[in-house]
Design a protein around this motif. Structure first.
Motif, PDB file in Angstrom:
ATOM      1  N   ASP A 290     -15.757 -23.863  23.391  1.00 49.00           N
ATOM      2  CA  ASP A 290     -15.870 -23.693  21.937  1.00 49.00           C
ATOM      3  C   ASP A 290     -15.719 -22.231  21.524  1.00 49.00           C
ATOM      4  O   ASP A 290     -15.054 -21.926  20.530  1.00 49.00           O
ATOM      5  N   ALA A 291     -16.339 -21.327  22.296  1.00 47.30           N
ATOM      6  CA  ALA A 291     -16.277 -19.906  21.937  1.00 47.30           C
ATOM      7  C   ALA A 291     -14.847 -19.382  22.044  1.00 47.30           C
ATOM      8  O   ALA A 291     -14.411 -18.576  21.204  1.00 47.30           O
ATOM      9  N   THR A 292     -14.121 -19.833  23.033  1.00 54.07           N
ATOM     10  CA  THR A 292     -12.735 -19.390  23.212  1.00 54.07           C
ATOM     11  C   THR A 292     -11.853 -19.905  22.081  1.00 54.07           C
ATOM     12  O   THR A 292     -11.046 -19.155  21.511  1.00 54.07           O
ATOM     13  N   VAL A 293     -12.026 -21.169  21.746  1.00 52.39           N
ATOM     14  CA  VAL A 293     -11.237 -21.746  20.658  1.00 52.39           C
ATOM     15  C   VAL A 293     -11.563 -21.047  19.340  1.00 52.39           C
ATOM     16  O   VAL A 293     -10.666 -20.746  18.536  1.00 52.39           O
ATOM     17  N   SER A 294     -12.843 -20.752  19.113  1.00 60.29           N
ATOM     18  CA  SER A 294     -13.243 -20.048  17.884  1.00 60.29           C
ATOM     19  C   SER A 294     -12.599 -18.670  17.808  1.00 60.29           C
ATOM     20  O   SER A 294     -12.126 -18.244  16.744  1.00 60.29           O
TER      21      SER A 294
END
Length: 448
Positions: free
Chosen positions: A65-69
Motif C-alpha cells: 500500500d505504501a509503495t502504491v501510495s
C-alpha cells in the motif's frame, strides 16, 4: 526473503505500462529476451551469474500500500495502474541459461514470457542483477583459471557499496573462488568466509611479537600472519618461532610478490616450516596471477579488480521485446518484432540454444535457433532450463551446483579461451532460422 524489489526499477517501466493500458496493448501475450550483443572488448567468453538473485527479486517484486501510495502521489501511475499494481505478481514463465554457464555474443540468457505489462516492469531489476553479477563472475573465472588449483579469496567489500559487495562475493564463488571475507555473503548465501588480521592489528601492539602472540593465542597455530608491516624476515622468523614451525600461513601484501615469495619460501623451509603456506594480496588481477604461476605462492586474495569486473564492470546485457501478439486473445499468434537501430540491432522471435561439441567434448559453436530448436547432432548440450513456470519458481538450486557447472562448462572451451591476450569470442555464434539454415548474425560482426 528480500523486502520488496518493486522500486528497484526505472520510472519509464511504469509509464510504459500506464500508456499501454490506455492503448489497450498492455496485456497482450509477449516474449522478452535478455541477451548480450557482444563480449567486453578482448574477452573470449563470459559467465552467467545472478540467476538465483534474480529469482529472489522476481519473488519479491510486489507493491504494498505504501509503495502504491507513493507512486500515486508522485503522479507516476494513475488509478487504473495503481489498482493493477496492488495485486501484481509475475504469473508468466521464464527460461534461461543456468547459473555458472558460459555465454557468447547473442546468447539468449533469459526468456521471459507473459503479458507485456507483467514482463516489461521486470526489465531494470533483472538487468541490474545480471549485468553486475556476470561481470564479476566473468572476471573471477579468468582469475581462477590462471590460479589453477591454488585457491582465490574474494576480499573486495571495501571497494564497492555494501549491497554490491555481497553480490560480488556470491558471483565470485560461482566462478571458482574458494572463500570470501564478506560475512553477509556467508550468512545469506552460504559462501565460506575467511579472515585474520590487518596491519592495524600489528600497529595496535607495542611490538610485532606481541601482536602475533595474541593472534596465535586466539586463532591457533594454523592462522595466517601478515608479515610486511615492518621487516618481513623478522616477522617470518617470529611467526615460525611462536608456533614451533607449525604456522599455517603468512600473507604478503606489498612489494615484488614473485621475488618476495621465493625468498620467504626459502626462509620458511630453512626454518623447518615446510608446510607453512604463502598467500599474496595487493591489488591482484588475472594478469598478475598469471605472472605468479611460477612463484611459490599457495593462494591469492583479490579485491578491487574483481569487484569492478577487471576493467569490464558491466556486461552490456539488454532486455528486448522479441515477440508479441496483436490482440489480447489467449491463443493469438505471436509475431516476431525487432529493433533495426544502427549498432543496437535485436533479432525477433523466440530463441532456443545449444552448445555444439566435437567428438572430444570440446565446444565448437553456440547454436541459436530462432522460432525452432536447432537440431542436436548427437552430443550437443541444451543450454536453456526452466526457471519459472506459471509464476512459480522452479529453477532455484544450491550455489555449489552453479560452481560445479561453471567448472565443467569452462573445461569444455578450447584452450585459446583461457589466453590472457585480447582476442575474439572463443567459439562462433551460429544463428539458425526455423528451417535450420544459418542466417546473417549481426552479433557476430565486430562493429556490433
Amino acid at each position: 526473503m528480500l523486502n520488496s524489489t518493486a522500486l528497484l526499477t526505472d520510472h519509464y517501466e511504469l509509464t510504459m505500462v500506464r500508456a499501454a493500458m490506455r492503448s489497450g496493448a498492455a496485456f497482450r501475450h509477449s516474449i522478452f529476451e535478455l541477451f548480450p550483443r557482444r563480449l567486453p572488448t578482448g574477452r573470449r567468453y563470459g559467465v552467467v551469474a545472478g540467476v538465483g538473485r534474480a529469482l529472489e527479486a522476481i519473488e519479491a517484486f510486489t507493491f504494498d500500500d505504501a509503495t502504491v501510495s507513493f507512486l500515486l502521489e508522485q503522479k507516476i501511475v494513475d488509478q487504473p495502474l495503481a489498482e493493477w499494481l496492488a495485486g501484481y505478481r509475475f504469473t508468466g514463465s521464464i527460461w534461461g541459461y543456468p547459473e555458472g554457464e558460459i555465454y557468447f555474443p547473442g546468447s539468449p540468457l533469459m526468456i521471459v514470457e507473459g503479458s507485456f505489462a507483467e514482463a516489461v516492469i521486470l526489465e531494470t531489476v533483472l538487468l541490474s542483477i545480471y549485468n553486475y553479477d556476470s561481470a564479476v563472475a566473468s572476471a573471477a573465472s579468468r582469475m581462477t583459471a590462471m590460479a589453477g588449483d591454488r585457491p582465490c579469496i574474494e576480499m573486495g567489500s571495501r571497494r564497492t557499496n555494501e549491497i554490491a559487495a555481497v553480490a560480488a562475493a556470491r558471483a565470485a564463488y560461482v566462478a571458482g573462488f574458494a572463500t570470501t571475507s564478506n560475512l553477509e555473503a556467508g550468512r545469506r548465501y552460504g559462501v565460506p568466509t575467511r579472515g585474520t588480521a590487518a596491519h592495524s592489528f600489528t600497529l595496535l601492539h607495542a611490538s610485532e611479537r606481541e601482536a602475533f602472540e595474541a593472534q596465535i593465542g586466539s586463532l591457533g597455530e594454523d592462522t595466517t600472519l601478515l608479515v610486511d608491516t615492518y621487516d618481513i624476515d623478522t616477522a617470518v622468523r617470529t611467526g615460525v618461532e611462536l608456533t614451533n614451525g607449525k604456522l599455517g600461513a603468512i600473507r604478503l601484501d606489498s612489494g615484488d610478490l614473485a621475488e618476495l615469495a621465493s625468498e620467504v619460501r626459502q626462509l620458511l623451509d630453512s626454518l623447518g616450516a615446510t608446510n607453512t603456506r604463502i598467500l599474496v594480496t595487493s591489488d591482484l588481477d588475472e594478469w598478475q596471477i598469471a605472472a605468479l604461476r611460477g612463484a611459490p605462492v599457495d593462494g591469492f586474495g583479490v579485491g578491487t579488480s574483481l569487484i569492478t569486473g577487471s576493467g569490464a564492470p558491466t556486461c552490456g546485457f539488454v532486455y528486448k521485446l522479441v515477440a508479441r501478439a496483436d490482440t489480447d486473445e489467449q491463443d493469438a499468434p505471436l509475431q516476431p518484432v525487432a529493433k533495426k537501430s544502427v549498432n543496437k540491432t535485436s533479432i525477433g522471435g523466440r530463441k532456443f540454444a545449444l552448445r555444439r561439441l566435437d567428438a572430444r567434448g570440446k565446444a565448437e559453436a553456440e547454436v541459436i535457433g530462432v522460432g525452432a530448436a536447432p537440431a542436436d547432432d548427437g552430443n550437443d548440450r541444451p543450454l536453456l532450463v526452466e526457471l519459472v513456470r506459471d509464476g512459480v519458481i522452479v529453477g532455484d538450486e544450491p550455489l555449489s551446483v552453479a560452481q560445479e557447472r561453471h567448472a565443467r562448462a569452462r573445461a569444455e572451451l578450447p584452450l585459446a579461451a583461457l589466453k590472457m591476450s585480447r582476442g575474439e569470442a572463443a567459439i562462433p555464434t551460429l544463428l539458425l532460422d526455423a528451417d535450420g539454415h544459418v542466417t546473417d548474425n549481426p552479433y557476430a560482426r565486430s562493429e556490433q
